[in-house]
Design an enzyme around this catalytic site. Structure first.
Site, mmCIF file in Angstrom:
data_model
loop_
_atom_site.group_PDB
_atom_site.id
_atom_site.type_symbol
_atom_site.label_atom_id
_atom_site.label_comp_id
_atom_site.label_asym_id
_atom_site.label_seq_id
_atom_site.Cartn_x
_atom_site.Cartn_y
_atom_site.Cartn_z
ATOM 1 N N ASP A 39 0.846 -1.186 0.000
ATOM 2 C CA ASP A 39 0.000 0.000 0.000
ATOM 3 C C ASP A 39 0.887 1.243 0.000
ATOM 4 O O ASP A 39 2.050 1.194 0.420
ATOM 5 C CB ASP A 39 -0.905 0.026 1.236
ATOM 6 C CG ASP A 39 -2.168 0.853 1.025
ATOM 7 O OD1 ASP A 39 -3.262 0.267 1.003
ATOM 8 O OD2 ASP A 39 -2.056 2.086 0.875
ATOM 9 N N ASP A 60 4.284 2.530 -4.342
ATOM 10 C CA ASP A 60 3.353 3.008 -5.356
ATOM 11 C C ASP A 60 3.381 2.007 -6.497
ATOM 12 O O ASP A 60 4.398 1.876 -7.189
ATOM 13 C CB ASP A 60 3.788 4.392 -5.842
ATOM 14 C CG ASP A 60 2.885 4.960 -6.933
ATOM 15 O OD1 ASP A 60 1.972 4.244 -7.396
ATOM 16 O OD2 ASP A 60 3.116 6.113 -7.344
ATOM 17 N N SER A 139 -15.521 -4.102 -10.089
ATOM 18 C CA SER A 139 -16.670 -3.374 -9.548
ATOM 19 C C SER A 139 -17.905 -3.665 -10.381
ATOM 20 O O SER A 139 -17.806 -3.976 -11.574
ATOM 21 C CB SER A 139 -16.389 -1.865 -9.586
ATOM 22 O OG SER A 139 -17.552 -1.118 -9.309
ATOM 23 N N TYR A 152 -13.339 5.789 -13.388
ATOM 24 C CA TYR A 152 -13.582 4.591 -12.586
ATOM 25 C C TYR A 152 -14.250 3.506 -13.425
ATOM 26 O O TYR A 152 -13.792 2.354 -13.458
ATOM 27 C CB TYR A 152 -14.459 4.956 -11.388
ATOM 28 C CG TYR A 152 -14.595 3.855 -10.363
ATOM 29 C CD1 TYR A 152 -13.647 3.696 -9.369
ATOM 30 C CD2 TYR A 152 -15.676 2.978 -10.393
ATOM 31 C CE1 TYR A 152 -13.773 2.685 -8.420
ATOM 32 C CE2 TYR A 152 -15.809 1.972 -9.457
ATOM 33 C CZ TYR A 152 -14.855 1.829 -8.479
ATOM 34 O OH TYR A 152 -14.966 0.821 -7.545
ATOM 35 N N LYS A 156 -12.413 -0.010 -14.576
ATOM 36 C CA LYS A 156 -12.919 -1.254 -13.996
ATOM 37 C C LYS A 156 -13.393 -2.215 -15.087
ATOM 38 O O LYS A 156 -13.222 -3.438 -14.973
ATOM 39 C CB LYS A 156 -14.047 -0.967 -13.002
ATOM 40 C CG LYS A 156 -13.565 -0.335 -11.705
ATOM 41 C CD LYS A 156 -12.610 -1.242 -10.955
ATOM 42 C CE LYS A 156 -12.235 -0.683 -9.606
ATOM 43 N NZ LYS A 156 -11.311 -1.581 -8.848
#
Length: 244
Positions: A39, A60, A139, A152, A156
């Site tokens: 993370d 990163d 998602s 987004y 996704k």
């Protein structure tokens, strides 16, 4: 069905400092898996410290050398069996007219390019594993667009395309590649000013819990899913039943 046993396997989980990523780490650790938690946020150290056999890396994943560095880290631990692409960005909640083209770049970098690079670098280790798994946390918006947050949605959906392509290439090596497509889950990805709206869109009448998504990840990582590849499991409280 017996409880899955992941003892002796190594999993690398991106975006593991909180929320769903931390839940995935806890679920896999509970099944005996050694976990590498990645993370940007230093909170990942606290998550790792709370789990048996867990180590952490603050990194990163979009950095030029990140993929090779993380795979070298895993190799030093003895290999890699399970790769969970969980890192992501919050919705930007903007319409087409409000979205500059360059805003897509960051979403694609985190959700598509970085997972591609990391899977490519990890491929030799995954092929050497007797139980190689790659799991994308996509998602419901990658399956059915909602008319906002273009970066987004596009990224996704791109994850799901990448998942299918990888599944096809890896199948001869016995490496299984799948995705989980959560609906609204009670994490910081759902801001307070949208909470009621998100709950109202879920037929079950509540947001999902990170642990419920982690249970699906644990299934896909285990031998119970040994005949499952190239699939997207929708964990969304029934949202796709009625349409989004």
């Amino acid at each position: 069905m017996s409880v899955p046993d992941l003892t002796g396997r190594v999993a690398l989980i991106t975006g593991a400092g909180r929320g769903m990523g931390a839940a995935h780490a806890a679920a896999l650790s509970a099944l005996g898996c050694r976990t590498i938690l990645v993370d940007l946020d230093s909170s990942v150290a606290d998550v790792a410290a709370s789990l048996s056999g867990a180590v952490h890396v603050i990194a990163d994943i979009t950095a030029p050398t990140a993929a090779d560095d993380l795979v070298a880290f895993a190799s030093a631990l003895g290999g890699l069996d399970i790769l969970v692409h969980n890192a992501g960005l919050m919705h930007d909640w903007r319409t087409l007219a409000e979205t500059p083209p360059e805003s897509l770049d960051r979403y694609l970098a985190v959700n598509v390019t970085a997972p591609f690079a990391l899977t490519r670098a990890a491929a030799p280790l995954l092929r050497q594993s007797k139980a190689g798994r790659v799991i994308f946390i996509s998602s419901q918006w990658g399956q059915v667009p909602d008319g906002h947050s273009y970066g987004y949605m596009v990224s996704k959906a791109g994850q799901l395309g990448l998942m299918k392509a990888l599944a096809k290439e890896f199948v001869a090596d016995g490496v299984l590649v799948n995705a989980v497509a959560p609906g609204a889950v009670a994490t910081r990805m759902v801001p307070d000013d949208r909470y009621e709206e998100e709950v109202a869109a879920v037929p079950l009448g509540r947001l999902g819990r990170p642990e419920e998504i982690a249970d699906v990840v644990a299934f896909l990582a285990s031998d119970a899913a040994s005949f499952v590849t190239g699939q997207t499991i929708a964990a969304n409280g029934g949202a796709l039943i009625v349409g989004i």
